[in-house]
Each structure stands twice: as structure tokens, then as C-alpha cells.
Enzyme design. Structure first.
Site, mmCIF file in Angstrom:
data_model
loop_
_atom_site.group_PDB
_atom_site.id
_atom_site.type_symbol
_atom_site.label_atom_id
_atom_site.label_comp_id
_atom_site.label_asym_id
_atom_site.label_seq_id
_atom_site.Cartn_x
_atom_site.Cartn_y
_atom_site.Cartn_z
ATOM 1 N N LYS A 48 2.284 -1.755 -8.139
ATOM 2 C CA LYS A 48 3.642 -1.517 -8.625
ATOM 3 C C LYS A 48 4.673 -2.310 -7.856
ATOM 4 C CE LYS A 48 6.663 0.723 -11.124
ATOM 5 N NZ LYS A 48 6.817 0.202 -12.492
ATOM 6 N N HIS B 162 7.184 -27.792 -31.504
ATOM 7 C CA HIS B 162 6.983 -28.849 -30.503
ATOM 8 C C HIS B 162 5.629 -28.744 -29.819
ATOM 9 C CE1 HIS B 162 11.075 -30.163 -31.073
ATOM 10 N NE2 HIS B 162 11.464 -28.906 -30.963
ATOM 11 N N ASN C 270 0.910 -1.432 5.973
ATOM 12 C CA ASN C 270 1.295 -2.093 4.729
ATOM 13 C C ASN C 270 2.016 -3.359 5.138
ATOM 14 O OD1 ASN C 270 2.283 -2.784 2.209
ATOM 15 N ND2 ASN C 270 3.937 -1.287 2.265
ATOM 16 N N GLY C 271 1.593 -4.512 4.647
ATOM 17 C CA GLY C 271 2.272 -5.763 4.987
ATOM 18 C C GLY C 271 1.283 -6.788 5.500
ATOM 19 N N ARG D 12 0.867 2.291 -5.957
ATOM 20 C CA ARG D 12 1.204 1.181 -5.061
ATOM 21 C C ARG D 12 -0.012 0.338 -4.708
ATOM 22 N NH1 ARG D 12 6.151 1.654 -2.525
ATOM 23 N NH2 ARG D 12 5.424 0.219 -0.934
ATOM 24 N N GLU E 28 -0.846 -7.640 -19.099
ATOM 25 C CA GLU E 28 -1.136 -6.801 -17.934
ATOM 26 C C GLU E 28 -1.878 -5.524 -18.295
ATOM 27 O OE1 GLU E 28 3.393 -5.008 -17.270
ATOM 28 O OE2 GLU E 28 2.125 -5.305 -15.532
ATOM 29 N N CYS F 92 0.821 -1.191 0.000
ATOM 30 C CA CYS F 92 0.000 0.000 0.000
ATOM 31 C C CYS F 92 0.859 1.246 0.000
ATOM 32 C CB CYS F 92 -0.856 -0.027 1.247
ATOM 33 S SG CYS F 92 -1.590 -1.624 1.425
HETATM 34 C C1 AGP Z 1 5.913 -5.510 -15.119
HETATM 35 O O1 AGP Z 1 5.393 -4.555 -15.949
HETATM 36 C C2 AGP Z 1 5.456 -5.530 -13.716
HETATM 37 N N1 AGP Z 1 5.269 -4.287 -13.139
HETATM 38 C C3 AGP Z 1 6.121 -6.580 -12.839
HETATM 39 O O2 AGP Z 1 6.270 -7.756 -13.562
HETATM 40 C C4 AGP Z 1 7.451 -6.212 -12.148
HETATM 41 O O3 AGP Z 1 8.497 -6.164 -13.068
HETATM 42 C C5 AGP Z 1 7.728 -7.250 -11.050
HETATM 43 O O4 AGP Z 1 6.670 -7.223 -10.117
HETATM 44 C C6 AGP Z 1 9.047 -7.033 -10.354
HETATM 45 O O5 AGP Z 1 9.115 -5.793 -9.723
HETATM 46 P P1 AGP Z 1 10.484 -5.216 -9.173
HETATM 47 O O6 AGP Z 1 11.394 -5.013 -10.338
HETATM 48 O O7 AGP Z 1 10.120 -3.937 -8.491
HETATM 49 O O8 AGP Z 1 11.036 -6.242 -8.225
#
Ligand code: AGP
Length: 624
Positions: free
Chosen positions: A619, A516, A109-110, A30, A500, A5
Site C-alpha cells: 500500500k 499513431h 521498515n526502510g 503494508r 494491479e 512494512c
Molecule cells: C494504486 O491503486 C496504487 N495503490 C498506487 O499506484 C498508489 O496510488 C501509489 O503508490 C501512490 O501512493 P500514495 O498516494 O500513497 O503516494
């Protein structure tokens, strides 16, 4: 429970509501399932009271609710945007959560792992719990702890934190403590912003960058108390903590849309700059790489006999490309692995294994857990991250930062390109250091790498036909992506972006694998994007993929071919040709990925989707 969050806390002389809402807006990437605020205000007499509002859905719903039923003026407050894991995104589960007296408010958050036991204990003691969240237990625990701590909110929070298991950032306010906001963190981010006559807490500096660029990293298991003119940081056991203050080197305009309709469009456009910034200062005048900042000694690096690159999602695609580059330029065996799988398969690690973890946010829980596992086994861990002071670089032995600037759109674009630059730099540096057979090639590639910002720029200038194509395919149900060698992870990345953002069925395949099984998917007019490798030194690879294009076209596929300028061999088989500048094979993902980003963004927009905040995503994924 809330997983990743956005959190903002404020004490000063401004309207806390305005500062908090503005901060939440910057953190909405987030999580955007629900949002809420808590303010401490005067009750009209000599006392103070807690005022809260919370709403399911995006921040706009909360703002609408406050407009209908205004909150009292206040200069102390906090706010939250939520990405739900357990506990549906309803008004009732939105944060803040309060105690029985309605005087304590908590945002979180968590995940509090022992919440069931704590909930049972509180229920038995007569506390009515009104939500499905783990967060609410903290409010009720604080209710008693505050009394026991003689009205010291920081001490009360320390006492509560000592009882919690799991990952959490907590920020709390108490109606009896006007002018005080207290925060705590374990395995989840929280930064402090130091202003003049005002101070801030937030999940990310973006929330307060409009007010101050002075930030303090809060360490693991620490509690911070902010007042308008004071910041005090302690460990959970009450001892004073060392303070690590830094200046944020980007400003508010970097976190704004800058005239673009979406952050994603802005971030795609920023890629030449991001690539250039990530190269800056790392290539010496003599053409040799300078990566002393990584804090790994040449001796340590010479000892390495195996490399494992670990990441999730788009960052994992950078890890796959790293494998090709590292093995080719260093001759050190290298594996790429999904962070979520890594520690569960009991990987073979030793002191001579270098584990490279790639994470834009530096907070991804799967990646963090993988890095901890690697360190426990005695391996060296190098982090590649875009977020200064985040948990992953802090817990690693070494770090190489990408300089993409803040990436706000959920779909990763500029961070991915800069991750590629970082892995190329590491691979080339190791190659230089260990004196592999490819000395001349390395020198040449370093020169070519320095020229990549211009090439990315060139690709961006020619994207209108890609946008047109994307709009024309908005009615399709499925798109396939094919590649070979480093074009294979590029194909995976193209498919991930489309999934996505456009919520379409999209798959990436290694082109050689098609026969294959997946070739059975090809039917009349199915759009198939093919990433054609450079001819430079890879003729065999190139010719093989040209055959693959013929095979799918013969079966009715609509072929969308990404190929280098001057590559005429593909022309007869391409229904649509997207040109990219000639580039050494291993560096080609830097230019080949860009059209796929533009394609997915435009297609999603044509379908009316919100590209910056796709459904069900966040994110920064801080749960396993
Ligand atoms: C990709 O567009 C995503 N936002 C997602 O796959 C992202 O790359 C992944 O969650 C890893 O995030 P990070 O690089 O912050 O660890």
C-alpha cells in the site's frame, strides 16, 4: 531490507501477542511477504527471556506456526509484516532479527544504506550474521551499545541510530528490559498510541485504534521509549523532543470490512461519503471556497506563475487531471509529473513555482524526495494527503487533507476520488483568488461539485451490468482503455486498476493517439473501454471520440462505452453501454472512474485473485 512494512509494539497488561497480531492484521496491507513477533516473558524463574517466531508468507502462516508451538505469556512485545526489497521473503529473512546473545530483537521498515560497511565491521569483530538483511546489523550493534549505555535501551538505540544512514523505522526489545519497547524513526513512519496503563507503537494508527484514539506523531530523527504508564521521546542526540499529540477522528469500524468481502468493495461503496467529507466545510454559504486551512496566504498564491503537480501511480492520474483543471480555471501554466522522474531531470523551479504533491499515504518515498527537491530550490510545496501527521504533509509548506478515511485495500479507490475533489478545490480557489475570466463558470462548477456525492451514489446503484460484463471477460488476455481530455487519465486509471488487480495486460491511451500506432493492436473481439467526454461545452471533443469508437469497431473491437445519460450519438457503436450522470467535463472523472474500479475488482475476483492484497505490491511504497 524491508521497504514498507507494518510495525506494532506494545507494553501494558494485556496479552502482547494478541494485541500485536491484531495490529499486524490491520497493517497487513503494508506488506505481506512474511511476518514475525518478539515477546519478552518470564523464564519461569526470576529472569526474563526473549521469545520469537517468524514465517515467510502471509500473517496466517505465522499464526499457524504459533498455534503449533505456542509462545510464552507476555505483556511486552512487538510484531512485523514485511514487504521485501532485497533478501528473498524467506523464514530466515523475516523479522524480528536477533543478536549473538539472543536477548535483543529488532524489527525494521526502510533501508539502511551503509549496512555493507556495518556488516563488514561486525563480521570482522566476530559477530555471525545469519540473514541477507540490513536489519540484522542493528541487532548486533545494539548488543554492544546496550552494554555501553548501562542497560538503557533508548540510549543504546540513539547511539546506533547515529551510525545509520538511510531510511528506517526501528522497534526493539531486550530480554533484560521487560516492560520496555523502544522505537526510532528517520524518513519512515512511526506513531505512538497513548492508552491507559498501556502504550503502543505502530506504523499507522490503524494498528491500535481499537485500544486508543490518542496518538503522538514521532518526529524525524527521534527515539521513543514506551512503558505501560510512560512515554518519553528524545532526539537522536539525547535532547528532549517536543510532543505533538492528537486525537484520531475515525474509529475502529472505519478500518473494518463492515460486512463486505473485501476492503476494496467497502472502499468503493464509501466514495459518496468520502467525497462529501472532503467537501465538508470548504464551500461557504455564499458559494465561495474557504481553504484558509492550507496555510498559504492569498498574497503568496497570487504571486505564483507556474504549478507542477507531482505524484505516483493512481495519485499521478489525479495530478494529470489537476493539470487540466488548473490551467483551465486559473490560466496558470501547469505540468503534471511522475515523482520518480521529477528531480532527475533538473526541473526549472523558482520561488514563484507552486509544487503540489499528491499522496494518499503521505509516505511515498519518490514523492517525498521530489518534495524535498522542490523545497531545496525554494519553491512552495502544497501537499494533498489522506494521512494526518504523515511525512509528506509534515514536510510541506501547506497541506490540504482529503477525508477519505483509512484506505486499506492496496488499490486506491476512494482516495483517488477525494484527491480529485482536493485538486478541484485548489484550482477553483486559485481561480477565485486571481479573478480569472471564468467567474460565472467557477460559481457554477462549485455548485456542481457540491452535487457530486449524489452522482457517485447514483453510479454505484447501477453497477450490476458492469459486474456481469467483468465476469464475462475473465478469460480475456488484454483490455484497452481510451479517453480524451480528462477522460485520458481516467483511461490510464482503468488500465492500472486492471493490471494491479487482475494481472492482465491493460493499456490506457489518449484516443487521438490511437491512429499513431496502438490501433494496430485492435483485433477481432478485443475489449476496448472508451470514456466519452461530456457534451457540455465540449462538442468537438465528444464528436472526435465518437469517430474513434467507429474506427476501432470497424476493426473488430468489442466496444464498452462509458457515456452520459442522454448521449445517444454513441448508441449505434457501443457493444456495451455504461451510463453515468451528466456532469461538467472537468468533473466527469469523479463519476467515470467508478465503473472502472468496479470492473477491475469484479474481474479480479472472478479470476480468483486476492483483491485487497495483489501480488508484488504494497500500500505504501517507502523506497525509491
Ligand atoms: C494504486 O491503486 C496504487 N495503490 C498506487 O499506484 C498508489 O496510488 C501509489 O503508490 C501512490 O501512493 P500514495 O498516494 O500513497 O503516494
Amino acid at each position: 531490507m524491508t521497504a514498507m512494512c507494518g510495525i506494532v509494539g506494545y507494553v501494558g497488561d494485556k496479552s502482547a501477542l494478541e494485541v500485536v497480531i491484531e495490529g499486524l492484521r490491520r497493517l497487513e496491507y503494508r506488506g505481506y511477504d512474511s511476518a514475525g513477533v518478539a515477546l519478552i516473558s518470564s523464564n519461569g524463574g526470576s529472569g526474563t527471556e526473549l521469545a520469537t517466531e517468524r514465517r515467510a508468507g502471509k500473517l496466517a502462516n505465522l499464526i499457524g506456526a504459533i498455534e503449533e508451538r505456542p509462545l510464552p505469556a507476555a505483556t511486552t512485545g512487538m510484531g512485523h509484516t514485511r514487504w521485501a526489497t532485497h533478501g528473498a521473503p524467506t523464514d530466515r529473512n523475516a523479522h524480528p532479527h536477533t543478536d549473538c546473545t539472543g536477548r535483543v530483537a529488532v524489527i525494521h521498515n526502510g533501508i539502511i544504506e551503509n549496512f555493507a560497511a556495518l556488516r563488514a565491521e561486525l563480521t570482522a569483530a566476530g559477530h555471525p550474521l545469519s540473514s541477507d538483511t540490513d536489519t540484522e546489523v542493528v541487532a548486533h550493534l545494539l548488543e554492544a551499545a546496550y552494554q555501553d549505555s548501562d542497560g538503557d535501551l533508548a540510549e543504546a538505540l540513539r547511539r546506533v541510530c547515529r551510525r545509520l544512514e538511510g531510511a528506517f523505522t526501528l522497534v526493539v526489545v531486550h530480554a533484560d528490559a521487560p516492560g520496555v519497547v523502544v522505537g526510532a524513526r528517520r524518513n519512515s513512519p512511526l506513531v505512538v498510541g497513548r492508552g491507559i496503563g498501556e502504550n503502543f507503537l505502530a506504523s499507522d494508527v490503524a494498528a491500535f485504534i481499537a485500544h486508543t484514539r490518542q496518538a503522538i506523531e514521532l518526529g524525524q530523527d527521534q527515539v521513543v521509549e514506551i512503558r505501560a504508564d510512560q512515554i518519553s521521546i528524545t532526539n537522536f542526540d539525547g535532547t528532549r523532543a517536543a510532543v505533538n499529540e492528537y486525537h484520531v477522528d475515525w474509529d475502529v469500524s472505519a478500518a473494518e470490512k463492515g460486512g463486505y468481502d473485501y476492503f476494496m468493495l467497502k472502499e468503493i461503496a464509501e466514495q459518496p461519503r468520502a467525497v462529501a467529507d472532503t467537501l465538508l466545510g470548504r464551500i461557504g454559504a455564499d458559494g465561495r471556497l474557504q481553504l484558509d486551512e492550507m496555510r498559504l496566504s492569498p498574497d503568496e498564491l497570487r504571486e505564483i506563475d507556474k504549478i507542477i503537480v507531482i505524484a505516483c501511480g493512481t495519485s499521478f492520474h489525479a495530478a494529470l487531471i489537476a493539470k487540466y483543471a488548473i490551467e483551465h480555471w486559473t490560466r496558470i501554466p501547469c505540468e503534471a509529473e511522475l515523482a520518480s522522474e521529477f528531480r532527475y531531470r533538473d526541473p526549472v523551479l523558482s520561488r514563484r513555482t507552486l509544487v503540489i504533491v499528491i499522496s494518499q499515504s503521505g509516505e511515498t518515498m519518490d514523492t517525498l524526495m521530489a518534495l524535498r527537491h522542490a523545497r531545496e530550490q525554494g519553491s512552495l510545496v502544497l501537499a494533498i494527503s489522506n494521512t494526518n501527521g504523515s511525512t509528506i504533509p509534515r514536510e510541506s509548506d501547506a497541506v490540504l487533507y482529503t477525508h477519505a478515511g483509512p484506505e486499506v485495500a492496496v488499490a486506491s479507490t476512494k482516495a483517488f476520488l477525494t484527491q480529485l475533489v482536493a485538486v478541484y478545490l485548489v484550482a477553483l480557489y486559485l481561480g477565485q483568488l486571481r479573478g480569472t475570466n471564468y467567474g460565472d463558470e467557477l460559481d457554477d462548477v462549485i455548485l456542481q461539485l457540491a452535487a457530486m456525492p449524489e452522482k457517485v451514489e447514483k453510479v454505484l446503484e447501477t453497477m450490476e451490468p458492469v459486474r456481469e460484463l467483468a465476469r464475462s471477460l475473465a478469460g480475456e488476455r488484454c483490455v484497452l482503455f481510451l479517453g480524451r481530455h480528462v477522460g485520458y487519465p481516467v483511461a490510464l486509471e482503468g488500465a492500472l486498476k486492471l493490471k494491479e488487480l487482475a494481472y492482465m495486460h491493460a493499456e490506457g491511451f489518449a484516443a487521438g493517439e490511437l491512429k499513431h500506432g496502438p490501433i494496430a493492436l485492435i483485433e477481432q473481439d478485443l475489449p476496448v473501454v472508451v470514456v466519452v467526454p461530456s457534451r457540455q461545452g465540449r462538442d468537438v471533443l465528444h464528436d472526435k471520440i465518437v469517430s474513434n469508437i467507429q474506427e476501432i469497431r470497424a476493426r473488430g473491437a468489442k466496444t464498452i462505452v462509458i457515456a452520459e445519460e442522454g448521449d445517444d450519438a454513441v448508441v449505434p457503436y457501443a457493444d456495451m453501454l455504461i451510463r453515468i450522470p451528466p456532469t461538467p467535463t472537468l468533473l466527469q472523472p469523479l463519476v467515470a472512474t467508478v465503473p472502472l474500479q468496479v470492473f477491475a475488482c469484479e474481474l479480479a475476483t472472478a479470476k480468483g485473485h486476492e483483491v485487497d492484497q495483489p501480488r508484488n505490491l504494497a500500500k505504501s511504497v517507502t523506497v525509491e
